[in-house]
Design a protein around this motif. Structure first.
Motif, PDB file in Angstrom:
ATOM      1  N   LEU A  83       0.844  -1.199   0.000  1.00  0.00           N
ATOM      2  CA  LEU A  83       0.000   0.000   0.000  1.00  0.00           C
ATOM      3  C   LEU A  83       0.878   1.247   0.000  1.00  0.00           C
ATOM      4  O   LEU A  83       0.666   2.171  -0.784  1.00  0.00           O
ATOM      5  CB  LEU A  83      -0.922  -0.002   1.221  1.00  0.00           C
ATOM      6  N   GLY A  86       2.718   1.569  -3.345  1.00  0.00           N
ATOM      7  CA  GLY A  86       1.792   2.094  -4.353  1.00  0.00           C
ATOM      8  C   GLY A  86       1.649   3.604  -4.233  1.00  0.00           C
ATOM      9  O   GLY A  86       1.664   4.323  -5.234  1.00  0.00           O
ATOM     10  N   LYS A  87       1.549   4.092  -3.000  1.00  0.00           N
ATOM     11  CA  LYS A  87       1.440   5.544  -2.784  1.00  0.00           C
ATOM     12  C   LYS A  87       2.707   6.272  -3.206  1.00  0.00           C
ATOM     13  O   LYS A  87       2.647   7.416  -3.652  1.00  0.00           O
ATOM     14  CB  LYS A  87       1.107   5.835  -1.322  1.00  0.00           C
ATOM     15  N   PRO A  94      -5.461   1.321  -3.411  1.00  0.00           N
ATOM     16  CA  PRO A  94      -4.777   0.029  -3.520  1.00  0.00           C
ATOM     17  C   PRO A  94      -5.364  -0.872  -4.609  1.00  0.00           C
ATOM     18  O   PRO A  94      -4.637  -1.631  -5.246  1.00  0.00           O
ATOM     19  CB  PRO A  94      -4.947  -0.607  -2.143  1.00  0.00           C
ATOM     20  N   LYS A  95      -6.653  -0.760  -4.846  1.00  0.00           N
ATOM     21  CA  LYS A  95      -7.285  -1.594  -5.872  1.00  0.00           C
ATOM     22  C   LYS A  95      -6.797  -1.201  -7.266  1.00  0.00           C
ATOM     23  O   LYS A  95      -6.500  -2.074  -8.096  1.00  0.00           O
ATOM     24  CB  LYS A  95      -8.810  -1.474  -5.780  1.00  0.00           C
ATOM     25  N   ARG A  98      -3.217  -2.493  -7.625  1.00  0.00           N
ATOM     26  CA  ARG A  98      -3.205  -3.942  -7.844  1.00  0.00           C
ATOM     27  C   ARG A  98      -3.676  -4.283  -9.253  1.00  0.00           C
ATOM     28  O   ARG A  98      -3.075  -5.114  -9.938  1.00  0.00           O
ATOM     29  CB  ARG A  98      -4.094  -4.622  -6.790  1.00  0.00           C
TER      30      ARG A  98
END
Length: 142
Positions: A83, A86-87, A94-95, A98
């Motif tokens: 998470l 990703g940031k 997060p979706k 992913r």
């Protein structure tokens, strides 16, 4: 003939500057093509043309590709959560992180992290994933 060569050199310089600008702004989740156009004072159609000819993808795909390339490189040496990773590259959701990863790399970020744990040659695996991401033999289309 000289004008064509000069134009090609100018386009290459612009592409390098644009790529650097994108890399510097990956963390910004609101970063988009229009910010690039404003920064460099170029039209969307011209930008689309040079990006698609050079990278064989559209400008939005280029931004996504550079984000995911950074993820591929930082996951192996990063103890942060996926998470957080990703940031770090501009995915606040997060979706969506992913889904983008899975769509382009045919596995989830968790699967990739696990694959690296089981891998004997991490650098080779990273290069393999980058090649898959760029959809070539390991080098960007230049």
């Amino acid at each position: 003939m000289v004008k064509i060569v000069t134009l090609s050199i100018l386009k290459k310089k612009l592409l390098d500057e644009v790529e650097d600008y994108i890399r510097k702004n990956l963390k910004n989740p609101k970063f988009c093509v229009y910010m690039i156009l404003a920064e460099f004072g170029i039209s969307y159609s011209y930008f689309w043309e040079i990006i698609s000819l050079h990278f064989l993808m559209n400008p939005a795909q280029l931004i996504e590709t550079l984000r995911l390339e950074k993820v591929i490189k930082i996951i192996p040496n990063n103890s942060n959560t996926l998470l957080h990773i990703g940031k770090e590259v501009g995915y606040n959701n997060p979706k969506s992180f992913r889904n983008a990863f899975k769509k382009r790399l045919k596995m989830t970020p968790n699967d990739y992290k696990q694959k690296l744990r089981d891998c004997e040659d991490i650098e080779k695996e990273i290069e393999s994933m980058k090649a898959l991401l760029w959809n070539t033999t390991g080098e960007k289309f230049r």
